[in-house]
Structures are given as structure tokens and as C-alpha cells.
Design an enzyme around this catalytic site. Sequence first.
Site, PDB file in Angstrom:
ATOM      1  N   ASN A  13      39.227  43.366  36.802  1.00 19.29           N
ATOM      2  CA  ASN A  13      38.861  43.452  38.225  1.00 19.29           C
ATOM      3  C   ASN A  13      39.721  44.566  38.808  1.00 19.29           C
ATOM      4  OD1 ASN A  13      38.222  43.077  40.908  1.00 19.29           O
ATOM      5  ND2 ASN A  13      39.630  41.360  41.177  1.00 19.29           N
ATOM      6  N   LYS A  15      39.656  45.960  41.647  1.00 25.49           N
ATOM      7  CA  LYS A  15      39.915  45.856  43.098  1.00 25.49           C
ATOM      8  C   LYS A  15      39.648  47.211  43.764  1.00 25.49           C
ATOM      9  CE  LYS A  15      43.342  42.396  41.966  1.00 25.49           C
ATOM     10  NZ  LYS A  15      44.177  41.360  42.502  1.00 25.49           N
ATOM     11  N   HIS A 100      36.149  35.915  45.040  1.00 27.50           N
ATOM     12  CA  HIS A 100      37.551  36.203  44.691  1.00 27.50           C
ATOM     13  C   HIS A 100      38.445  35.756  45.851  1.00 27.50           C
ATOM     14  CE1 HIS A 100      41.195  38.430  43.773  1.00 27.50           C
ATOM     15  NE2 HIS A 100      40.759  38.490  42.531  1.00 27.50           N
ATOM     16  N   GLU A 102      40.806  37.108  47.273  1.00 28.47           N
ATOM     17  CA  GLU A 102      41.044  38.148  48.293  1.00 28.47           C
ATOM     18  C   GLU A 102      39.859  38.227  49.255  1.00 28.47           C
ATOM     19  OE1 GLU A 102      41.946  41.291  45.529  1.00 28.47           O
ATOM     20  OE2 GLU A 102      43.769  40.251  44.970  1.00 28.47           O
ATOM     21  N   GLU A 172      41.386  30.923  39.050  1.00 22.99           N
ATOM     22  CA  GLU A 172      42.441  31.838  39.486  1.00 22.99           C
ATOM     23  C   GLU A 172      43.320  31.153  40.534  1.00 22.99           C
ATOM     24  OE1 GLU A 172      41.319  36.125  38.496  1.00 22.99           O
ATOM     25  OE2 GLU A 172      40.762  35.762  40.568  1.00 22.99           O
ATOM     26  N   GLY A 178      48.268  38.646  41.408  1.00 28.88           N
ATOM     27  CA  GLY A 178      49.008  39.825  41.855  1.00 28.88           C
ATOM     28  C   GLY A 178      50.463  39.540  42.187  1.00 28.88           C
ATOM     29  N   SER A 218      47.788  37.172  37.052  1.00 28.06           N
ATOM     30  CA  SER A 218      48.899  37.837  36.365  1.00 28.06           C
ATOM     31  C   SER A 218      48.815  37.692  34.841  1.00 28.06           C
ATOM     32  CB  SER A 218      50.253  37.343  36.900  1.00 28.06           C
ATOM     33  OG  SER A 218      50.356  37.636  38.286  1.00 28.06           O
TER      34      SER A 218
HETATM   35  C1  PEP Z   1      42.446  39.249  39.929  1.00 28.26           C
HETATM   36  O1  PEP Z   1      42.353  40.206  40.676  1.00 28.26           O
HETATM   37  O2  PEP Z   1      41.476  38.521  39.728  1.00 28.26           O
HETATM   38  C2  PEP Z   1      43.729  38.990  39.274  1.00 28.26           C
HETATM   39  C3  PEP Z   1      43.839  37.946  38.489  1.00 28.26           C
HETATM   40  O3  PEP Z   1      44.758  39.870  39.539  1.00 28.26           O
HETATM   41  P1  PEP Z   1      46.140  39.994  38.735  1.00 28.26           P
HETATM   42  O4  PEP Z   1      45.792  39.963  37.259  1.00 28.26           O
HETATM   43  O5  PEP Z   1      46.711  41.299  39.160  1.00 28.26           O
HETATM   44  O6  PEP Z   1      46.965  38.812  39.109  1.00 28.26           O
END
Ligand code: PEP
Length: 258
Positions: A13, A15, A100, A102, A172, A178, A218
Site C-alpha cells: 500500500n 499511500k 483503510h 487512514e 490492521e 506506520g 509495520s
Molecule cells: C498500511 O498502510 O496498510 C500499513 C500496514 O502501513 P505500515 O506497514 O507502514 O504500518
Amino acid sequence: MNKSVRKAIIAGNWKMNKARPEAKELLEAIKPLVANAEGKVEVIACVPFTNLETAISVTDGSNVKIGAENVHFEKSGAFTGEISADMLVELGVEYVVIGHSERRQYFGETDETVNKRTKAALAAGLKPIVCVGELLWERECNITEEVIARQIKLDLFDVSKEDVKKTVIAYEPVWAIGTGKTATADQAEEVCGFIRSTLAKIYDQATADAVTIQYGGSMNAGNAAELLSKPNVDGGLIGGASLKAADFNTIVQAAVEG
Ligand code: PEP
């Protein structure tokens, strides 16, 4: 049930990152590294709308599939700034990230709009990657399962048994996205297993067993192998680490071996 009958899926992803020349460069670097995953692990890059056309052309003929990061639920009309599922399909997009955290946190997405977007994506022939996850406070209050069950029930409301098999669920935990804080492999397994049992209650066990459930938060080159070794963790949705070809490839290779 044998995990290997489900499709293992590693999806990046991106972003709001990478202008088109950088996107081209990154995909050119990823393609040869992950070529050996063909037939074993589905490899996807979910990229900003402005990169979709470039990404589709760069990955043509390779085993890297392209996804969008959102989709609107209406087919067309007065929805300034939005992109429909048919528009994505027409470009050659195969997957789309929906709900997501975000989007939920900064753009007012609700389970109702996630459900509408999921159904619109499926109706147009896109494969949705539907994101669910609890806030840190919800985990601390010991209501992770309630939160996840509610999201699964609402986000997949009225999605048929056949369609849910085309849907990917990404667990998630919001506190892990992040932040560099990864759920332990046991925490990820516990919630991914809970998602599967919730799907089995809504649909049936065979249907639940066919759904790919990813962990995201992460995930990186160092922790992917342990997370992906868990029986209910069928893949990963990767943010930061998907922007570096070598790191993304290490995660893909962990899935090939896992
Ligand atoms: C994501 O954007 O879905 C995500 C898991 O980000 P990160 O791996 O940076 O935590």
C-alpha cells in the site's frame, strides 16, 4: 484446514507516495525480484490513482498485479474528486483497498460506506481488500473481538458467499500502522483466527476457510517470516516496507516459503 489451499497475498500500500518516474523505477526493481513467486504468492502493488496507468503498463506480462487505494460506490455522476469502480476496471486495475484506517480516520469513512464501496467493487469485477482493525484504546478496553466482529458484519453486509471468496480481509490494528509497533505473531494469529470464525458464523466454515486474511501493521523484512508462519495469516498488507524493493521482496519470499 491446510493453509496452502488459500491464496497467499502480499500487497503493498504505497499511500500518497511516489511520482510516476519513481513508481516506474520501483516497479521495475520489484518485478524481477518477485518473479519466482508466480503461482505461489499473489504480489500486488496498490498505488495512487495518478500512478495506475503507468503501473499497469510497467507490470504488463509480469506477476505483479496492480490495485487502487480507494473506490467510490456510485457508478458515475456529481461526485467531484471521486473515481468509480468501472473507471478502475477500464484501466486494468484488479484489486482495491477499501476502509483503510487512514480513510476512516481522516476522510470520514464509516462501515456503511466501506460496505457500499465493497459491493460496488465486487459488482464491477474488482477484488476488494477490506481493512479492519481496533484502536489501541479499544484493545486496552478488551473489546478487540467486539470491534472486529462488528466491522466484519457491517463491512460485508449483503455480500454473497461467492463474492466474499473474492474478497481479501486485511487485519490492521490501528496502533500498529506506520508506528513501528507490530502486533506479535500470536496477537495477529488470534485476531485473524477470530475473523475466520466470524466469517464461518456469517457464511459457513468452507467459505471462511477459502478467504485470504492478511495482517498489516509495520510488517517488515525482519518480522514477516514469523507473522506469515501463523496458520490464519495468509499474507500481508504492507505500507512503509513496500516502498523499498529489497524489503518488499524479502516479505514476498517469506510468504513463498511460509
Ligand atoms: C498500511 O498502510 O496498510 C500499513 C500496514 O502501513 P505500515 O506497514 O507502514 O504500518
